[in-house]
Design a protein around this motif. Sequence first.
Motif, short mmCIF file in Angstrom:
data_model
loop_
_atom_site.label_atom_id
_atom_site.label_comp_id
_atom_site.label_asym_id
_atom_site.label_seq_id
_atom_site.Cartn_x
_atom_site.Cartn_y
_atom_site.Cartn_z
N GLN A 1 -6.05 -4.22 -4.98
CA GLN A 1 -5.40 -4.15 -3.67
C GLN A 1 -6.16 -3.20 -2.75
OE1 GLN A 1 -1.44 -3.22 -5.02
NE2 GLN A 1 -0.86 -5.38 -5.05
N CYS A 2 -6.72 -2.12 -3.29
CA CYS A 2 -7.54 -1.21 -2.49
C CYS A 2 -8.78 -1.95 -1.98
CB CYS A 2 -7.97 0.00 -3.31
SG CYS A 2 -6.65 1.18 -3.65
N ASN A 3 -9.39 -2.77 -2.82
CA ASN A 3 -10.56 -3.54 -2.40
C ASN A 3 -10.19 -4.52 -1.30
OD1 ASN A 3 -12.16 -2.17 -4.24
ND2 ASN A 3 -11.92 -3.73 -5.83
N THR B 1 -6.55 -1.03 -7.98
CA THR B 1 -7.91 -1.18 -7.47
C THR B 1 -8.13 -2.48 -6.71
OG1 THR B 1 -8.74 0.17 -9.29
CG2 THR B 1 -10.35 -1.19 -8.15
N ARG C 1 -9.46 3.38 8.25
CA ARG C 1 -8.19 3.71 7.60
C ARG C 1 -7.04 2.97 8.26
NH1 ARG C 1 -9.46 7.63 10.94
NH2 ARG C 1 -10.79 8.67 9.42
N CYS D 1 -6.20 4.82 -2.13
CA CYS D 1 -7.43 4.04 -1.95
C CYS D 1 -8.54 4.90 -1.34
CB CYS D 1 -7.17 2.81 -1.10
SG CYS D 1 -5.92 1.69 -1.75
N ASP D 2 -8.69 6.12 -1.86
CA ASP D 2 -9.71 7.05 -1.37
C ASP D 2 -9.64 7.26 0.13
OD1 ASP D 2 -10.84 7.51 -3.94
OD2 ASP D 2 -11.93 5.61 -3.79
N ARG E 1 -9.79 -2.51 1.93
CA ARG E 1 -11.09 -2.12 2.49
C ARG E 1 -11.76 -3.29 3.20
NH1 ARG E 1 -11.39 0.39 -2.54
NH2 ARG E 1 -10.92 2.60 -2.38
N GLU F 1 -0.88 5.91 -6.72
CA GLU F 1 -2.11 5.21 -6.33
C GLU F 1 -1.86 3.71 -6.33
OE1 GLU F 1 -5.07 4.47 -4.62
OE2 GLU F 1 -5.35 6.55 -5.22
N VAL F 2 -2.61 3.02 -5.51
CA VAL F 2 -2.53 1.57 -5.37
C VAL F 2 -3.52 0.94 -6.35
CG1 VAL F 2 -2.92 -0.31 -3.71
CG2 VAL F 2 -1.87 1.83 -2.95
N TYR G 1 0.81 -1.22 0.00
CA TYR G 1 0.00 0.00 0.00
C TYR G 1 0.85 1.27 0.00
CZ TYR G 1 -3.28 -3.63 1.13
OH TYR G 1 -4.02 -4.78 1.09
#
Length: 152
Positions: free
Chosen positions: A68-70, A66, A83, A98-99, A73, A63-64, A56
């Motif tokens: 990996q962001c999912n 998508t 977070r 990841c927003d 989360r 940006e990471v 991350y």
Amino acid sequence: LIDDSAFVHASLPAGATRESIARLNRQARKWLLGEWPFPPPELLPYENSPVWERTYSSPSDREVPTNQCNELRGMLKQLGVSRMVVGHTPQNRVNAACDGAVWRCDTGMSAYVMGGTPEALEIEGGRVRVLRGEDAETQRATEGRTMFRDFF
């Protein structure tokens, strides 16, 4: 885990739960206090270790992916936080990916790393903001007082 954030060195351990994190913290504490002769195996420097993992944070300031962001989360949801705050991998500035699910806070400010800009992440009442130090010349001119500007 503090309030709505998971503070970690590099990442969360795979399959992290509140119980597994509490156990790892207890074991690490005993090792750091000299009560155990060796660190917990999860903290040894292997690729997926929570003290070495860079999923991350790398590449820095980017940006990471998508997927990996999912995944992140999902881990955060399982822990009941919104977070993860990480260090370990120097960035040019404190930044989020990841927003806002991951905040990367290592600016390499040590003279032995990058000599980066001193910055901090402030989390208050669920509000996150980055505090950035003024440049070194301005700091010296303010009689040694550390000055910060808010960046949102």
